[in-house]
Enzyme design. Structure first.
Site, PDB file in Angstrom:
ATOM      1  N   ASP A 133      25.619  33.402  32.980  1.00 46.68           N
ATOM      2  CA  ASP A 133      25.030  34.738  33.108  1.00 46.68           C
ATOM      3  C   ASP A 133      26.121  35.780  32.837  1.00 46.68           C
ATOM      4  O   ASP A 133      27.281  35.440  32.674  1.00 46.68           O
ATOM      5  CB  ASP A 133      24.435  34.937  34.516  1.00 46.68           C
ATOM      6  CG  ASP A 133      25.413  34.554  35.607  1.00 46.68           C
ATOM      7  OD1 ASP A 133      26.644  34.705  35.419  1.00 46.68           O
ATOM      8  OD2 ASP A 133      24.960  34.088  36.670  1.00 46.68           O
ATOM      9  N   ASP A 192      27.812  39.444  34.201  1.00 45.57           N
ATOM     10  CA  ASP A 192      27.890  40.436  35.272  1.00 45.57           C
ATOM     11  C   ASP A 192      28.482  41.710  34.679  1.00 45.57           C
ATOM     12  O   ASP A 192      29.473  41.658  33.949  1.00 45.57           O
ATOM     13  CB  ASP A 192      28.792  39.918  36.396  1.00 45.57           C
ATOM     14  CG  ASP A 192      28.252  38.628  36.995  1.00 45.57           C
ATOM     15  OD1 ASP A 192      27.167  38.668  37.587  1.00 45.57           O
ATOM     16  OD2 ASP A 192      28.902  37.578  36.819  1.00 45.57           O
ATOM     17  N   ASP A 229      38.311  37.505  42.932  1.00 44.50           N
ATOM     18  CA  ASP A 229      38.917  36.336  43.565  1.00 44.50           C
ATOM     19  C   ASP A 229      40.088  35.738  42.796  1.00 44.50           C
ATOM     20  O   ASP A 229      41.167  35.562  43.344  1.00 44.50           O
ATOM     21  CB  ASP A 229      37.842  35.266  43.871  1.00 44.50           C
ATOM     22  CG  ASP A 229      36.986  34.885  42.660  1.00 44.50           C
ATOM     23  OD1 ASP A 229      37.143  35.512  41.596  1.00 44.50           O
ATOM     24  OD2 ASP A 229      36.158  33.956  42.796  1.00 44.50           O
TER      25      ASP A 229
HETATM   26  P1  ATP Z   1      29.644  31.367  37.364  1.00 43.10           P
HETATM   27  O1  ATP Z   1      28.619  32.471  37.281  1.00 43.10           O
HETATM   28  O2  ATP Z   1      29.959  30.719  36.076  1.00 43.10           O
HETATM   29  O3  ATP Z   1      29.362  30.403  38.446  1.00 43.10           O
HETATM   30  P2  ATP Z   1      31.323  33.556  38.134  1.00 43.10           P
HETATM   31  O4  ATP Z   1      32.810  33.655  38.249  1.00 43.10           O
HETATM   32  O5  ATP Z   1      30.649  34.482  37.171  1.00 43.10           O
HETATM   33  O6  ATP Z   1      31.018  32.033  37.816  1.00 43.10           O
HETATM   34  P3  ATP Z   1      29.685  34.799  40.144  1.00 43.10           P
HETATM   35  O7  ATP Z   1      29.307  34.281  41.469  1.00 43.10           O
HETATM   36  O8  ATP Z   1      28.648  35.098  39.134  1.00 43.10           O
HETATM   37  O9  ATP Z   1      30.724  33.725  39.555  1.00 43.10           O
HETATM   38  O10 ATP Z   1      30.596  36.084  40.406  1.00 43.10           O
HETATM   39  C1  ATP Z   1      30.889  37.030  39.392  1.00 43.10           C
HETATM   40  C2  ATP Z   1      32.282  37.605  39.624  1.00 43.10           C
HETATM   41  O11 ATP Z   1      32.355  38.271  40.893  1.00 43.10           O
HETATM   42  C3  ATP Z   1      33.399  36.565  39.691  1.00 43.10           C
HETATM   43  O12 ATP Z   1      33.864  36.210  38.425  1.00 43.10           O
HETATM   44  C4  ATP Z   1      34.454  37.268  40.498  1.00 43.10           C
HETATM   45  O13 ATP Z   1      35.179  38.179  39.717  1.00 43.10           O
HETATM   46  C5  ATP Z   1      33.619  38.061  41.502  1.00 43.10           C
HETATM   47  N1  ATP Z   1      33.417  37.322  42.751  1.00 43.10           N
HETATM   48  C6  ATP Z   1      32.389  36.503  43.062  1.00 43.10           C
HETATM   49  N2  ATP Z   1      32.505  36.011  44.305  1.00 43.10           N
HETATM   50  C7  ATP Z   1      33.641  36.517  44.817  1.00 43.10           C
HETATM   51  C8  ATP Z   1      34.319  36.413  46.073  1.00 43.10           C
HETATM   52  N3  ATP Z   1      33.833  35.634  47.037  1.00 43.10           N
HETATM   53  N4  ATP Z   1      35.477  37.115  46.228  1.00 43.10           N
HETATM   54  C9  ATP Z   1      35.948  37.897  45.257  1.00 43.10           C
HETATM   55  N5  ATP Z   1      35.371  38.042  44.072  1.00 43.10           N
HETATM   56  C10 ATP Z   1      34.232  37.376  43.832  1.00 43.10           C
HETATM   57 MG    MG Z   2      28.491  34.788  36.971  1.00 47.53          MG
END
Ligand code: ATP
Ligand code: MG
Length: 398
Positions: free
Chosen positions: A30, A32, A108
């Protein structure tokens, strides 16, 4: 969306998994978006937009079944210690808006803090994320211990991404995890269930399991299983088989249900408990009570939605029926809605215990043949069992 935000005078970036995965030639799950527009301003720009979230207001923009998440820059308050903290150091309230610079430090890990800027098609990288992408490193932004204390779920995210991308966890980011793992227990059980789902169902379950187990995170998610694993090495092989199987299913775009792996993780605990209880009561009752006890202990660690609890119980119950001597009722099992999952489960049991191989092979054959042969196979099996029962029966004597 980025252009609409930009022409309304806002900054807009793609951030997180979308940028990271594209740089690694992976199709992102996805996208963001992050912006300096407040949630209400985002809502005014997109008619198909809904605001969600209590902890942090987010805008969800809907395109048919797809949702694009738009977040407003987060403030840096938590890092300065002015935010309201839980007694363990965890963030309780997280709703302060900030600037791009502040938002970067709230992310993170470095490879998740790359911002694609449509104003000039550049990538903003303030934390060395591009180098870490090149060198395949997972590195927590800031002081790892502090960042894990603020949000313990970050430990799971570090492991998940290391497994998914096949990256190495940087030394300082890895070191505190084992000792800090227990603080995960403070996280809401519903959130832990969601994380558990992501950990094991995105194609790298085996690697994830090993990392979780080595760093004692598995012990927090599944305490009953971890306790038993120390005494019984077969459980580890069983879980490994199931993880390998789940990864293959994900790779081939086959359906996966979290009930299956949950049933696997808790299987030996359930079996032991049933055996223990069957000293005092009939077998069927013992197995029912054992299932309830094991599940109610598990939900003290991670939530399990009711529908999955039902599926887990069915899979367990069907193990008994699939391995019993065939009877005329055995045929009905083929139509049971959970037959396929229970059969897959039996195949895994057979992989680690040769005792079940013959039975598993019989079920495999039964499904492969035409209905007439099926009926014949079943009749033969019932007759065979009947004969052997008669042989075993002691002769009546006066
Ligand atoms: P994927 O969607 O492929 O599982 P993602 O890194 O995009 O991985 P998401 O949960 O969609 O994960 O989160 C989007 C973004 O928000 C992350 O890339 C990170 O920058 C931030 N993020 C998400 N969760 C946290 C957290 N617990 N602490 C700090 N930043 C976070
Ligand atoms: Mg994501």
């Amino acid at each position: 969306m980025l252009y609409r935000l930009k022409s309304a005078g806002f900054q807009a970036y793609i951030v997180g998994g979308g940028v990271r995965d594209l740089l690694l030639n992976i199709i992102p799950k996805d996208f963001d978006i992050v912006t300096d527009a407040r949630p209400n301003q985002v809502k005014d720009l997109f008619t198909n937009c809904r605001l969600i979230g209590r902890r942090f207001r987010l805008a969800h923009v809907h395109f048919g079944r797809d949702i694009i998440e738009v977040a407003t820059f987060r403030g840096a308050d938590s890092d300065e210690g002015t935010q309201e903290l839980h007694h363990s150091g965890m963030i309780k309230r997280d709703n302060t808006y900030g600037t791009l610079e502040e938002d970067i430090w709230r992310r993170d890990i470095t490879i998740n803090a790359l911002y694609y800027n449509i104003a000039d098609f550049s990538i903003i990288d303030a934390v060395g994320g591009m180098d870490d992408i090149k060198n395949k490193i997972i590195r927590v932004i800031g002081e790892p211990k502090l960042r894990y204390r603020e949000d313990p779920v970050r430990m799971l995210r570090v492991v998940r991404l290391a497994a998914k991308l096949n990256f190495t966890i940087e030394k300082n980011s890895l070191a505190p995890i084992k000792k800090m793992a227990p603080i995960l227990a403070d996280i809401s059980h519903a959130r832990l269930f969601d994380e558990m789902y992501k950990l094991f169902h995105t194609g790298a379950a085996l690697k994830t399991f090993h990392l979780l187990y080595q760093r004692h995170l598995f012990h927090v998610l599944f305490p009953q299983t971890a306790a038993m694993m120390e005494k019984n090495s077969q459980i580890k092989s069983f879980i490994e088989c199931a993880c390998r199987n789940t990864d293959a299913r994900v790779l081939h775009n086959k359906k996966v249900t979290p009930a299956f792996l949950l049933a696997i993780f808790l299987w030996h605990v359930y079996k032991d408990k049933s055996l223990e209880l069957s000293d005092e009561m009939p077998k069927a009752q013992a197995s029912n009570i054992a299932a309830s006890q094991v599940i109610s202990t598990q939900i003290k660690s991670t939530a399990i939605p009711k529908i999955l609890v039902m599926a887990i119980r069915d899979i367990w119950h069907l193990q008994f029926r699939l391995t019993q001597p065939a009877s005329p009722k055995t045929f009905e099992l083929l139509d049971h809605p959970r037959f396929r999952a229970a059969y897959d489960f039996l195949l895994l049991r057979a992989e680690i215990d040769s005792k079940y191989q013959e039975k598993a092979a019989w079920w495999t054959r039964l499904q492969a043949v035409d209905p007439v042969t099926q009926t014949q196979m079943l009749t033969d099996e019932v007759k065979k069992n009947h004969k052997s029962r008669m042989k075993k029966r002691p002769k009546k004597t006066l």
